[in-house]
Design a protein around this motif. Sequence first.
Motif, short mmCIF file in Angstrom:
data_model
loop_
_atom_site.label_atom_id
_atom_site.label_comp_id
_atom_site.label_asym_id
_atom_site.label_seq_id
_atom_site.Cartn_x
_atom_site.Cartn_y
_atom_site.Cartn_z
N TYR A 1 45.54 -61.02 62.66
CA TYR A 1 44.97 -61.22 61.33
C TYR A 1 45.62 -60.30 60.31
CZ TYR A 1 41.34 -64.51 62.69
OH TYR A 1 40.67 -65.63 63.12
N ARG A 2 45.92 -59.08 60.69
CA ARG A 2 46.57 -58.15 59.76
C ARG A 2 47.97 -58.62 59.40
NH1 ARG A 2 44.60 -52.29 62.14
NH2 ARG A 2 42.49 -52.45 61.33
N ILE A 3 48.70 -59.11 60.39
CA ILE A 3 50.05 -59.63 60.14
C ILE A 3 49.98 -60.86 59.23
CG2 ILE A 3 52.03 -60.77 61.22
CD1 ILE A 3 51.54 -58.84 63.64
N ALA A 4 48.99 -61.72 59.49
CA ALA A 4 48.81 -62.91 58.64
C ALA A 4 48.49 -62.49 57.21
CB ALA A 4 47.70 -63.80 59.20
N ALA A 5 47.66 -61.46 57.06
CA ALA A 5 47.32 -60.97 55.71
C ALA A 5 48.57 -60.46 55.00
CB ALA A 5 46.27 -59.86 55.81
N LEU A 6 49.37 -59.70 55.70
CA LEU A 6 50.59 -59.17 55.11
C LEU A 6 51.57 -60.28 54.74
CD1 LEU A 6 52.12 -56.66 54.28
CD2 LEU A 6 53.00 -56.49 56.60
N THR A 7 51.68 -61.27 55.60
CA THR A 7 52.56 -62.42 55.34
C THR A 7 52.11 -63.17 54.09
OG1 THR A 7 53.04 -62.64 57.71
CG2 THR A 7 53.51 -64.55 56.31
N LYS B 1 50.29 -61.96 51.66
CA LYS B 1 50.49 -61.09 50.49
C LYS B 1 51.93 -61.17 50.01
CE LYS B 1 50.22 -56.33 48.92
NZ LYS B 1 50.09 -54.94 49.30
N LYS B 2 52.86 -61.10 50.95
CA LYS B 2 54.29 -61.18 50.58
C LYS B 2 54.64 -62.52 49.97
CE LYS B 2 56.04 -57.79 53.88
NZ LYS B 2 56.86 -57.58 55.08
N ALA B 3 53.92 -63.58 50.39
CA ALA B 3 54.17 -64.92 49.85
C ALA B 3 53.46 -65.14 48.53
CB ALA B 3 53.73 -65.97 50.87
N GLY B 4 52.64 -64.16 48.12
CA GLY B 4 51.95 -64.28 46.84
C GLY B 4 50.57 -64.90 46.92
N ASP B 5 50.10 -65.20 48.12
CA ASP B 5 48.77 -65.81 48.29
C ASP B 5 47.76 -64.70 48.55
OD1 ASP B 5 46.57 -67.37 48.78
OD2 ASP B 5 47.51 -68.59 50.34
N ILE B 6 47.40 -64.00 47.49
CA ILE B 6 46.54 -62.82 47.58
C ILE B 6 45.15 -63.18 48.09
CG2 ILE B 6 45.53 -60.90 46.28
CD1 ILE B 6 48.60 -60.78 46.67
N GLN B 7 44.61 -64.30 47.66
CA GLN B 7 43.26 -64.69 48.08
C GLN B 7 43.19 -64.88 49.60
OE1 GLN B 7 41.26 -64.25 45.74
NE2 GLN B 7 39.40 -64.88 46.77
N GLN C 1 41.21 -62.67 52.65
CA GLN C 1 40.35 -63.27 53.68
C GLN C 1 40.78 -62.83 55.08
OE1 GLN C 1 40.57 -67.45 52.82
NE2 GLN C 1 38.92 -67.35 51.30
N PHE C 2 42.08 -62.86 55.34
CA PHE C 2 42.57 -62.42 56.66
C PHE C 2 42.27 -60.94 56.89
CE2 PHE C 2 45.83 -66.04 56.72
CZ PHE C 2 45.15 -66.72 57.72
N LEU C 3 42.44 -60.13 55.87
CA LEU C 3 42.17 -58.71 55.99
C LEU C 3 40.68 -58.46 56.27
CD1 LEU C 3 43.51 -55.97 55.98
CD2 LEU C 3 43.06 -55.84 53.53
N ALA C 4 39.82 -59.21 55.60
CA ALA C 4 38.38 -59.07 55.83
C ALA C 4 38.02 -59.40 57.27
CB ALA C 4 37.61 -59.96 54.87
N VAL C 5 38.62 -60.45 57.82
CA VAL C 5 38.36 -60.82 59.21
C VAL C 5 38.85 -59.73 60.15
CG1 VAL C 5 38.92 -62.46 61.05
CG2 VAL C 5 38.37 -63.30 58.77
N SER C 6 40.01 -59.15 59.86
CA SER C 6 40.53 -58.09 60.73
C SER C 6 39.61 -56.88 60.72
CB SER C 6 41.94 -57.68 60.32
OG SER C 6 41.94 -56.84 59.18
N LYS C 7 38.98 -56.60 59.59
CA LYS C 7 38.05 -55.46 59.52
C LYS C 7 36.78 -55.74 60.31
CE LYS C 7 39.94 -53.54 55.38
NZ LYS C 7 39.73 -52.36 54.61
#
Length: 71
Positions: free
Chosen positions: A28-34, A36-42, A46-52
């Motif tokens: 989930y953290r890697i997906a969040a970073l990916t 973010k880099k692609a510009g899909d902040i929303q 969500q991915f970061l929240a799930v990882s937490k």
Amino acid sequence: MTVLAFLQLPESEKTKTMELFATRRNQYRIAALTCKKAGDIQQAKQFLAVSKVKDSKKIHCFELIHVAAKQ
């Protein structure tokens, strides 16, 4: 899996379960970073929240194991 069911698992299964938690959290953290880099902040948020949530569940399980071991 409930906490009670987790506590009743053999040690080897508990270890596998905890490793699975860590793997999924990292995915989930890697997906969040990916995202973010692609510009899909929303989606990244969500991915970061799930990882937490995965982190908090893992910490909670470790605390329960520690308490159960003392009894």
